[in-house]
Design an enzyme around this catalytic site. Structure first.
Site, PDB file in Angstrom:
ATOM      1  N   ARG A   1      -7.618  10.501  -6.474  1.00 14.26           N
ATOM      2  CA  ARG A   1      -7.015  10.341  -7.808  1.00 14.26           C
ATOM      3  C   ARG A   1      -5.826  11.270  -8.037  1.00 14.26           C
ATOM      4  NH1 ARG A   1      -8.425   5.507  -8.760  1.00 14.26           N
ATOM      5  NH2 ARG A   1     -10.536   5.132  -9.445  1.00 14.26           N
ATOM      6  N   SER A   2      -5.095  11.564  -6.964  1.00 10.60           N
ATOM      7  CA  SER A   2      -3.929  12.443  -7.083  1.00 10.60           C
ATOM      8  C   SER A   2      -2.671  11.698  -7.497  1.00 10.60           C
ATOM      9  CB  SER A   2      -3.679  13.160  -5.750  1.00 10.60           C
ATOM     10  OG  SER A   2      -3.378  12.224  -4.738  1.00 10.60           O
TER      11      SER A   2
ATOM     12  N   LYS B   1      -1.411   9.263  -5.323  1.00 16.23           N
ATOM     13  CA  LYS B   1      -0.736   8.919  -4.063  1.00 16.23           C
ATOM     14  C   LYS B   1      -0.488   7.428  -3.918  1.00 16.23           C
ATOM     15  CE  LYS B   1      -5.058   9.426  -1.514  1.00 16.23           C
ATOM     16  NZ  LYS B   1      -5.844   9.688  -2.717  1.00 16.23           N
TER      17      LYS B   1
ATOM     18  N   ALA C   1      -9.821  -1.491   2.085  1.00 19.54           N
ATOM     19  CA  ALA C   1     -11.077  -1.389   1.332  1.00 19.54           C
ATOM     20  C   ALA C   1     -11.844  -2.702   1.362  1.00 19.54           C
ATOM     21  CB  ALA C   1     -10.801  -0.995  -0.111  1.00 19.54           C
TER      22      ALA C   1
ATOM     23  N   HIS D   1      -6.387  -1.882  -8.786  1.00 16.58           N
ATOM     24  CA  HIS D   1      -5.208  -1.726  -7.918  1.00 16.58           C
ATOM     25  C   HIS D   1      -4.355  -2.994  -7.936  1.00 16.58           C
ATOM     26  CE1 HIS D   1      -5.293   1.986  -5.278  1.00 16.58           C
ATOM     27  NE2 HIS D   1      -6.343   2.164  -6.051  1.00 16.58           N
ATOM     28  N   ARG D   2      -5.012  -4.156  -7.834  1.00 20.22           N
ATOM     29  CA  ARG D   2      -4.264  -5.428  -7.846  1.00 20.22           C
ATOM     30  C   ARG D   2      -3.535  -5.617  -9.167  1.00 20.22           C
ATOM     31  NH1 ARG D   2      -9.034  -8.720  -4.957  1.00 20.22           N
ATOM     32  NH2 ARG D   2      -8.272  -8.541  -2.815  1.00 20.22           N
TER      33      ARG D   2
ATOM     34  N   GLU E   1      -5.793  -8.377   3.834  1.00 25.18           N
ATOM     35  CA  GLU E   1      -6.996  -7.558   3.930  1.00 25.18           C
ATOM     36  C   GLU E   1      -7.245  -7.248   5.397  1.00 25.18           C
ATOM     37  OE1 GLU E   1     -10.249  -9.326   1.822  1.00 25.18           O
ATOM     38  OE2 GLU E   1      -9.115  -9.413  -0.053  1.00 25.18           O
TER      39      GLU E   1
END
Length: 186
Positions: free
Chosen positions: A30-31, A33, A54, A68-69, A80
């Site tokens: 959770r930085s 990136k 993933a 994310h999507r 994927e």
């Protein structure tokens, strides 16, 4: 947090482009990136491709993938590749920048599938040699805490550290993202 993604809406000042360039973006969980790496891919010519490592093994991971999507939205293509990362890179070369998110999940997948980690890393190394389109790898920096108490966690931490070093060595650029801010390492 949306704040980190919004902070990267315009390309960084040091964006440069060369065919086949490789960037490694590392940092803690959770930085920011992934959002940073997405902004870099969008700043490059061509339609960006998101190579996802993933797998949605439970509800929480399904929700993460969906988030994310949703954050990416168009114009991203998606492939994927939970195990065959080298194949995904070879198949997508020449079609625009690729963002691989992330190397540590890929490594976990390989470990659970009981695959040879050194052979997979060697295939990945061969796949990135001679690429025409840029590749941005996202990875987690996992070795900055205490030594894990169990053998599997230590094996993962050590393998991730070695993989990150190998990729960083051949990358054109390495960025460490801390609390939403990228720091150029190389």
């Amino acid at each position: 947090m949306k704040q980190a993604a919004a902070g990267f809406s315009s390309p960084p000042n040091d964006v440069w482009y060369q065919p086949g360039m490789m960037i490694l973006v590392t940092g803690g969980a959770r930085s920011g990136k992934s959002a940073y790496a997405e902004s870099r891919a969008l700043a490059l010519p061509g339609t960006p491709c998101y190579i996802a490592t993933a797998e949605a093994g439970d509800e929480e991971m399904t929700a993460r993938i969906a988030a994310h999507r949703a954050r990416r939205g168009p114009p991203w293509r998606e492939i994927e590749a939970p195990l065959d990362l080298a194949g995904a890179l070879a198949a997508s070369d020449g079609e625009g920048p690729r963002l691989v998110d992330c190397l540590t999940l890929w490594l976990s997948n390989l470990m659970f599938a009981e695959q040879d980690l050194d052979a997979a890393a060697a295939r990945l190394g061969e796949a990135v040699r001679g690429q025409q389109s840029p590749v941005i790898f996202v990875t987690n920096e996992v070795g900055m805490g205490i030594v894990p108490e169990n053998r599997l966690a230590r094996r993962f931490r050590d393998a991730a550290g070695r993989l990150n070093q190998c990729v960083a060595q051949v990358a054109d650029e390495v960025q460490l993202v801390v609390s939403g801010y990228p720091l150029r390492v190389k």
